[in-house]
Design a protein around this motif. Structure first.
Motif, PDB file in Angstrom:
ATOM      1  N   VAL A  10       0.879  -1.169   0.000  1.00  0.00           N
ATOM      2  CA  VAL A  10       0.000   0.000   0.000  1.00  0.00           C
ATOM      3  C   VAL A  10       0.917   1.219   0.000  1.00  0.00           C
ATOM      4  N   VAL A  11       0.644   2.154  -0.913  1.00  0.00           N
ATOM      5  CA  VAL A  11       1.580   3.253  -1.127  1.00  0.00           C
ATOM      6  C   VAL A  11       0.853   4.602  -1.123  1.00  0.00           C
ATOM      7  N   CYS A  12       1.381   5.535  -0.330  1.00  0.00           N
ATOM      8  CA  CYS A  12       0.941   6.927  -0.384  1.00  0.00           C
ATOM      9  C   CYS A  12       2.196   7.779  -0.562  1.00  0.00           C
ATOM     10  N   SER A  13       2.131   9.034  -0.287  1.00  0.00           N
ATOM     11  CA  SER A  13       3.281   9.898  -0.554  1.00  0.00           C
ATOM     12  C   SER A  13       4.375   9.791   0.514  1.00  0.00           C
ATOM     13  N   SER A  14       3.992   9.836   1.796  1.00  0.00           N
ATOM     14  CA  SER A  14       4.993   9.886   2.869  1.00  0.00           C
ATOM     15  C   SER A  14       5.027   8.662   3.779  1.00  0.00           C
ATOM     16  N   ASN A  15       4.196   7.643   3.507  1.00  0.00           N
ATOM     17  CA  ASN A  15       4.146   6.437   4.348  1.00  0.00           C
ATOM     18  C   ASN A  15       3.846   6.796   5.802  1.00  0.00           C
ATOM     19  N   GLN A  16       2.829   7.651   5.973  1.00  0.00           N
ATOM     20  CA  GLN A  16       2.460   8.112   7.308  1.00  0.00           C
ATOM     21  C   GLN A  16       1.005   7.822   7.645  1.00  0.00           C
ATOM     22  N   ASN A  17       0.087   8.297   6.817  1.00  0.00           N
ATOM     23  CA  ASN A  17      -1.322   8.273   7.178  1.00  0.00           C
ATOM     24  C   ASN A  17      -2.101   7.200   6.417  1.00  0.00           C
ATOM     25  N   ARG A  18      -2.338   7.413   5.128  1.00  0.00           N
ATOM     26  CA  ARG A  18      -3.205   6.513   4.366  1.00  0.00           C
ATOM     27  C   ARG A  18      -2.624   5.109   4.225  1.00  0.00           C
ATOM     28  N   SER A  19      -1.364   5.017   3.816  1.00  0.00           N
ATOM     29  CA  SER A  19      -0.764   3.679   3.631  1.00  0.00           C
ATOM     30  C   SER A  19      -0.606   2.961   4.965  1.00  0.00           C
ATOM     31  N   MET A  20      -0.313   3.696   6.021  1.00  0.00           N
ATOM     32  CA  MET A  20      -0.122   3.052   7.331  1.00  0.00           C
ATOM     33  C   MET A  20      -1.447   2.602   7.945  1.00  0.00           C
ATOM     34  N   ARG A  34       2.974  -4.751   3.156  1.00  0.00           N
ATOM     35  CA  ARG A  34       3.996  -3.745   3.468  1.00  0.00           C
ATOM     36  C   ARG A  34       3.454  -2.410   2.985  1.00  0.00           C
ATOM     37  N   SER A  35       3.989  -1.335   3.545  1.00  0.00           N
ATOM     38  CA  SER A  35       3.536  -0.001   3.139  1.00  0.00           C
ATOM     39  C   SER A  35       4.734   0.870   2.803  1.00  0.00           C
ATOM     40  N   PHE A  36       4.468   1.844   1.929  1.00  0.00           N
ATOM     41  CA  PHE A  36       5.540   2.674   1.404  1.00  0.00           C
ATOM     42  C   PHE A  36       5.049   4.083   1.106  1.00  0.00           C
ATOM     43  N   GLY A  37       6.013   4.965   0.856  1.00  0.00           N
ATOM     44  CA  GLY A  37       5.767   6.282   0.305  1.00  0.00           C
ATOM     45  C   GLY A  37       6.575   6.412  -0.973  1.00  0.00           C
ATOM     46  N   PRO A  95       9.378   4.986   8.019  1.00  0.00           N
ATOM     47  CA  PRO A  95       8.765   4.941   6.684  1.00  0.00           C
ATOM     48  C   PRO A  95       9.736   4.328   5.676  1.00  0.00           C
ATOM     49  N   GLU A  96       9.165   3.787   4.594  1.00  0.00           N
ATOM     50  CA  GLU A  96       9.981   3.188   3.543  1.00  0.00           C
ATOM     51  C   GLU A  96       9.573   3.782   2.205  1.00  0.00           C
ATOM     52  N   ARG A  97      10.538   3.902   1.311  1.00  0.00           N
ATOM     53  CA  ARG A  97      10.289   4.415  -0.043  1.00  0.00           C
ATOM     54  C   ARG A  97      10.059   3.252  -0.984  1.00  0.00           C
ATOM     55  N   PHE A  98       8.981   3.302  -1.767  1.00  0.00           N
ATOM     56  CA  PHE A  98       8.659   2.222  -2.699  1.00  0.00           C
ATOM     57  C   PHE A  98       9.797   2.004  -3.693  1.00  0.00           C
ATOM     58  N   GLN A  99      10.380   3.091  -4.169  1.00  0.00           N
ATOM     59  CA  GLN A  99      11.424   2.998  -5.184  1.00  0.00           C
ATOM     60  C   GLN A  99      12.683   2.291  -4.672  1.00  0.00           C
ATOM     61  N   SER A 100      12.834   2.167  -3.354  1.00  0.00           N
ATOM     62  CA  SER A 100      14.008   1.502  -2.771  1.00  0.00           C
ATOM     63  C   SER A 100      13.765   0.030  -2.485  1.00  0.00           C
ATOM     64  N   CYS A 101      12.552  -0.435  -2.667  1.00  0.00           N
ATOM     65  CA  CYS A 101      12.194  -1.822  -2.358  1.00  0.00           C
ATOM     66  C   CYS A 101      12.213  -2.663  -3.634  1.00  0.00           C
ATOM     67  N   LYS A 102      12.880  -3.775  -3.587  1.00  0.00           N
ATOM     68  CA  LYS A 102      12.936  -4.662  -4.758  1.00  0.00           C
ATOM     69  C   LYS A 102      12.115  -5.940  -4.551  1.00  0.00           C
ATOM     70  N   ASP A 103      11.355  -6.006  -3.465  1.00  0.00           N
ATOM     71  CA  ASP A 103      10.486  -7.162  -3.232  1.00  0.00           C
ATOM     72  C   ASP A 103       9.379  -7.191  -4.280  1.00  0.00           C
ATOM     73  N   LYS A 104       8.810  -8.354  -4.476  1.00  0.00           N
ATOM     74  CA  LYS A 104       7.741  -8.517  -5.466  1.00  0.00           C
ATOM     75  C   LYS A 104       6.394  -8.668  -4.759  1.00  0.00           C
ATOM     76  N   PHE A 105       5.373  -8.071  -5.340  1.00  0.00           N
ATOM     77  CA  PHE A 105       4.027  -8.090  -4.777  1.00  0.00           C
ATOM     78  C   PHE A 105       3.044  -8.589  -5.833  1.00  0.00           C
ATOM     79  N   ASP A 106       1.917  -9.119  -5.377  1.00  0.00           N
ATOM     80  CA  ASP A 106       0.833  -9.489  -6.289  1.00  0.00           C
ATOM     81  C   ASP A 106      -0.006  -8.261  -6.622  1.00  0.00           C
TER      82      ASP A 106
END
Length: 194
Positions: A10-20, A34-37, A95-106
């Protein structure tokens, strides 16, 4: 029905409110989530709209919490930011950045169109290795506490329906159309490949 639990990001801009908020609800429902910004920095409301609190993605939720208590405990208690950070630090450390994650998701669910575009840009810039599909779905959710909660339940319901499909690839378009009608919100959907 997928043979393994749905792997969801789940991804939003800052990995604070909506994604968390969605991360919290999905994990309580047993999803592998997992959640990201996608932003370059983490931004939290400040004392004025033009004075946000800006942090690096390496800053922990505890550090943000302590910094805001030091700056103005009353303001950040009243506007709910300290409560949100308290929830976040119980889910993960920072928080985590989506662009830094190389895991795979469905399934990757974004919470606003700008973030959806950033996720697609990142996924499409990666070298395709396994050709495993990933469904990227955008659900527009306003960035406030109440909408984040409502949006998280909608995301959870969508994930539960997808988890119970016989053939996710075949049924996805119809399922998204049902959710658009039911929620009276437009959804965006794209399939990318790893």
């Amino acid at each position: 029905m997928p043979s393994h639990p749905l792997r969801v990001a789940v991804v939003c801009s800052s990995n604070q409110n909506r994604s968390m908020e969605a991360h919290s609800i999905l994990s309580k429902r047993g999803f592998d989530v997992r959640s990201f910004g996608t932003g370059s920095h983490v931004k939290l409301p400040g004392p004025a709209p033009d004075k946000p609190n800006v942090y690096d993605f390496k800053t922990t939720y505890v550090q943000m919490y302590n910094d805001l208590v030091r700056k103005d405990k009353e303001l950040y208690t009243q506007n709910g930011i300290l409560h949100m950070l308290d929830r976040n630090k119980r889910i993960k450390s920072k928080p985590e950045r989506f662009q830094s994650c190389k895991d795979k998701f469905d399934l990757v669910i974004t919470c606003e169109e700008r973030v959806y575009d950033q996720v697609l840009e990142d996924l499409n810039s990666r070298e395709q290795e396994t050709l495993q599909s990933v469904h990227v779905i955008n659900v527009d959710i306003q960035d406030n506490h109440e909408e984040a909660t409502l949006g998280a339940f909608l995301i959870c319901e969508l994930c539960q329906c997808i988890q119970h499909t016989e053939d996710m690839e075949d049924e996805m378009d119809e399922l998204i159309q049902e959710f658009e009608e039911k929620s009276n919100r437009p959804f965006l959907h794209t399939v990318c490949f790893y």
